[in-house]
Design an enzyme around this catalytic site. Structure first.
Site, PDB file in Angstrom:
ATOM      1  N   ASP A 206     -96.587-105.111  -8.374  1.00  0.00           N
ATOM      2  CA  ASP A 206     -97.467-106.265  -8.141  1.00  0.00           C
ATOM      3  C   ASP A 206     -96.723-107.451  -7.543  1.00  0.00           C
ATOM      4  OD1 ASP A 206     -99.998-107.570  -8.299  1.00  0.00           O
ATOM      5  OD2 ASP A 206     -99.343-108.624 -10.095  1.00  0.00           O
ATOM      6  N   SER A 230    -104.486-111.466  -7.763  1.00  0.00           N
ATOM      7  CA  SER A 230    -104.807-110.041  -7.724  1.00  0.00           C
ATOM      8  C   SER A 230    -106.149-109.807  -8.403  1.00  0.00           C
ATOM      9  CB  SER A 230    -103.723-109.228  -8.441  1.00  0.00           C
ATOM     10  OG  SER A 230    -102.452-109.451  -7.865  1.00  0.00           O
ATOM     11  N   GLN A 280    -104.364-102.354  -3.762  1.00  0.00           N
ATOM     12  CA  GLN A 280    -104.711-103.586  -4.452  1.00  0.00           C
ATOM     13  C   GLN A 280    -105.544-104.471  -3.536  1.00  0.00           C
ATOM     14  OE1 GLN A 280    -101.879-107.069  -5.370  1.00  0.00           O
ATOM     15  NE2 GLN A 280    -102.042-106.022  -7.336  1.00  0.00           N
TER      16      GLN A 280
END
Length: 289
Positions: A206, A230, A280
């Site tokens: 991430d 995110s 993502q």
């Protein structure tokens, strides 16, 4: 005694069991807007893995970031044992902070079995030893600015080396494709527990994935013109790996529209074997909107 950045990461991922299927993770009291999403995803996967027999490695996870986590406040992870089948095990995890759900994750574990293989080749890139460390690049361009060092604090557990040089001006950004690649490895040994390596890489996945969305728009490490968050995170684990050995994170963004940008990544080891695939979506709003 915690000695290395890798030790600190292992400690962060080491949850306290407070009841059957319920775990508590600490959240560092950082002066940041929200808890780092990779931390929550990594801790949630630890909670899921702790409720399995350890014989089946995780092969995929799908998750949503629902609310921003509050730094310094513990996070409770509630695990539902959805399925224990002959070949697959499924767990659902809900992360709760101050009585509110901030994140949920579903993870699937698969008993290893033989099968045919193929993969697309790893792109040709310089070796990590031939690239500057991120910290050195930032100090050269930004100096010891508090904001830059604060943003680096999230990444102190990993050595990062960008394949392409960082760009700092509008002129340098002109015509740049929405792609980014970075070599990473944990700073120090993570031990030999495979679950720790999987969860550490989930944490790292991430860090830079949404770089691919931002590359054509603004410098990755300059002042931000967008508030970024995110929205979700999905991973597929193809092969065993160690997160304390160099891995290449190849990232690209097929589209950005409607204040959302989609990014996908492939993670390779130095031998060119594809280890993990990642997807993502992120939210991008102009600062002040």
């Amino acid at each position: 005694m915690v000695d290395s950045p890798a030790d600190r990461l292992v400690e962060l991922l080491d949850l306290e069991q407070i009841d059957l299927n319920i775990y508590r993770g600490r959240s560092p009291n950082e002066s940041l807007q929200r808890v780092f999403g990779g931390q929550v995803a990594g801790q949630a996967l630890v909670a899921a893995g702790r409720t399995t027999d350890g014989e089946r490695p995780v092969h995929s996870l799908h998750s949503y970031f629902l609310r921003p986590g509050i730094p310094g406040v513990p996070i409770v992870y509630q695990v539902e044992r959805v399925r224990d089948g002959r070949s697959f095990t499924t767990r659902r995890v809900v992360a709760v902070q101050q009585g509110r759900t901030i994140f949920n994750l579903t993870a699937s574990f698969h008993q290893p079995e033989p099968g045919f293989e193929h993969q697309l080749p790893m792109p040709e890139v310089p070796d990590p030893e031939d690239l500057p460390e991120l910290a050195d690049e930032l100090r050269a361009h930004l100096g010891e600015l508090p904001l830059a060092m604060e943003r680096m604090a999230r990444r102190q557990q990993f050595n990062l080396r960008y394949v392409d040089r960082l760009r700092w001006t509008d002129e340098e950004l002109r015509g740049v494709e929405p792609r980014s690649a970075v070599w990473m490895r944990a700073i120090g040994s993570l031990g030999d527990d495979p679950l720790v390596h999987v969860c550490a890489l989930t944490y790292a996945s991430d860090m830079t994935l949404l770089d691919a969305v931002r590359v054509p728009v603004e410098p990755l490490w300059g002042p931000r013109g967008f508030d970024m968050a995110s929205l979700d995170h999905a991973m597929w684990f193809h092969r065993p790996f160690r997160a304390d050995e160099w891995f290449l994170y190849q990232q690209e963004s097929p589209i950005a529209t409607g204040a959302r940008g989609l990014a996908r990544g492939q993670i390779y080891n130095r031998q060119g074997r594809l280890l993990v695939s990642v997807m993502q979506e992120g939210l991008f709003r102009k600062v002040g909107d």
